[in-house]
Design a protein around this motif. Sequence first.
Motif, PDB file in Angstrom:
ATOM      1  N   SER A  80      60.287  85.569  -1.882  1.00 49.75           N
ATOM      2  CA  SER A  80      61.034  85.724  -1.062  1.00 49.75           C
ATOM      3  C   SER A  80      60.287  85.335   0.541  1.00 49.75           C
ATOM      4  O   SER A  80      60.998  84.932   1.666  1.00 49.75           O
ATOM      5  N   ARG A  81      59.100  85.861   0.731  1.00 50.28           N
ATOM      6  CA  ARG A  81      58.739  86.811   1.467  1.00 50.28           C
ATOM      7  C   ARG A  81      58.081  84.756   2.462  1.00 50.28           C
ATOM      8  O   ARG A  81      58.124  84.287   3.217  1.00 50.28           O
ATOM      9  N   ARG A 109      53.935  88.570   9.667  1.00 48.72           N
ATOM     10  CA  ARG A 109      54.597  89.418   9.442  1.00 48.72           C
ATOM     11  C   ARG A 109      53.861  89.791   7.431  1.00 48.72           C
ATOM     12  O   ARG A 109      54.102  90.586   7.204  1.00 48.72           O
ATOM     13  N   GLY A 110      54.127  88.687   6.949  1.00 47.86           N
ATOM     14  CA  GLY A 110      53.238  88.440   5.881  1.00 47.86           C
ATOM     15  C   GLY A 110      51.803  88.492   4.915  1.00 47.86           C
ATOM     16  O   GLY A 110      52.093  89.247   4.887  1.00 47.86           O
ATOM     17  N   VAL A 111      51.061  88.479   6.608  1.00 47.50           N
ATOM     18  CA  VAL A 111      49.930  90.108   6.559  1.00 47.50           C
ATOM     19  C   VAL A 111      50.016  91.140   6.727  1.00 47.50           C
ATOM     20  O   VAL A 111      49.206  91.571   5.592  1.00 47.50           O
ATOM     21  N   ALA A 112      50.642  91.621   7.415  1.00 46.49           N
ATOM     22  CA  ALA A 112      51.160  92.514   7.923  1.00 46.49           C
ATOM     23  C   ALA A 112      51.801  93.189   5.635  1.00 46.49           C
ATOM     24  O   ALA A 112      51.845  95.063   5.494  1.00 46.49           O
ATOM     25  N   LEU A 161      49.929  87.604   2.368  1.00 48.03           N
ATOM     26  CA  LEU A 161      48.946  86.612   2.801  1.00 48.03           C
ATOM     27  C   LEU A 161      47.966  86.641   3.295  1.00 48.03           C
ATOM     28  O   LEU A 161      47.607  88.393   3.718  1.00 48.03           O
ATOM     29  N   HIS A 162      46.390  86.449   2.886  1.00 48.42           N
ATOM     30  CA  HIS A 162      45.869  86.785   3.993  1.00 48.42           C
ATOM     31  C   HIS A 162      45.348  86.875   4.980  1.00 48.42           C
ATOM     32  O   HIS A 162      45.882  85.696   5.495  1.00 48.42           O
ATOM     33  N   LYS A 163      45.029  87.513   5.760  1.00 42.42           N
ATOM     34  CA  LYS A 163      44.771  87.757   7.585  1.00 42.42           C
ATOM     35  C   LYS A 163      43.980  86.390   7.465  1.00 42.42           C
ATOM     36  O   LYS A 163      44.441  85.838   8.587  1.00 42.42           O
ATOM     37  N   SER A 201      45.396  83.054   9.440  1.00 45.15           N
ATOM     38  CA  SER A 201      44.441  82.434  10.710  1.00 45.15           C
ATOM     39  C   SER A 201      43.803  81.346  10.743  1.00 45.15           C
ATOM     40  O   SER A 201      44.355  80.716  12.001  1.00 45.15           O
ATOM     41  N   ARG A 202      43.777  80.822   9.774  1.00 48.50           N
ATOM     42  CA  ARG A 202      43.532  79.105   9.236  1.00 48.50           C
ATOM     43  C   ARG A 202      44.398  77.765  10.087  1.00 48.50           C
ATOM     44  O   ARG A 202      45.036  77.669  10.392  1.00 48.50           O
ATOM     45  N   LYS A 203      45.648  79.032   8.889  1.00 49.97           N
ATOM     46  CA  LYS A 203      46.787  77.995   8.860  1.00 49.97           C
ATOM     47  C   LYS A 203      47.384  78.161  10.498  1.00 49.97           C
ATOM     48  O   LYS A 203      47.706  76.947  11.166  1.00 49.97           O
TER      49      LYS A 203
END
Length: 87
Positions: A23-24, A60-63, A67-69, A73-75
């Motif tokens: 869901s995230r 928030r997804g990275v935290a 998601l990878h950091k 960042s790329r997106k």
Amino acid sequence: MANTPQAKKRIRRNDRRAAINHSRVSRIRSFIKAVESALDAGKKDEAAKALREAQPEMARGVARGVLHKNTASRKFSRLAKRVAALG
């Protein structure tokens, strides 16, 4: 098949976490799609506003570890470049 109580509990936990993580990631994708649809429509103000809303969601997804950091960042970088190019 899991035989020990610990392994059975781990399966239950993994299923719960997978649902939450799904869901995230889905929520993050929705924010990104809002930016992309505004870009496709050529609405710079709307795209910039959607990008400002999407950036904290990606962070928030990275935290949260979904998601990878560098991926986030790329997106974000590519979306920001496309928004800037509209002007």
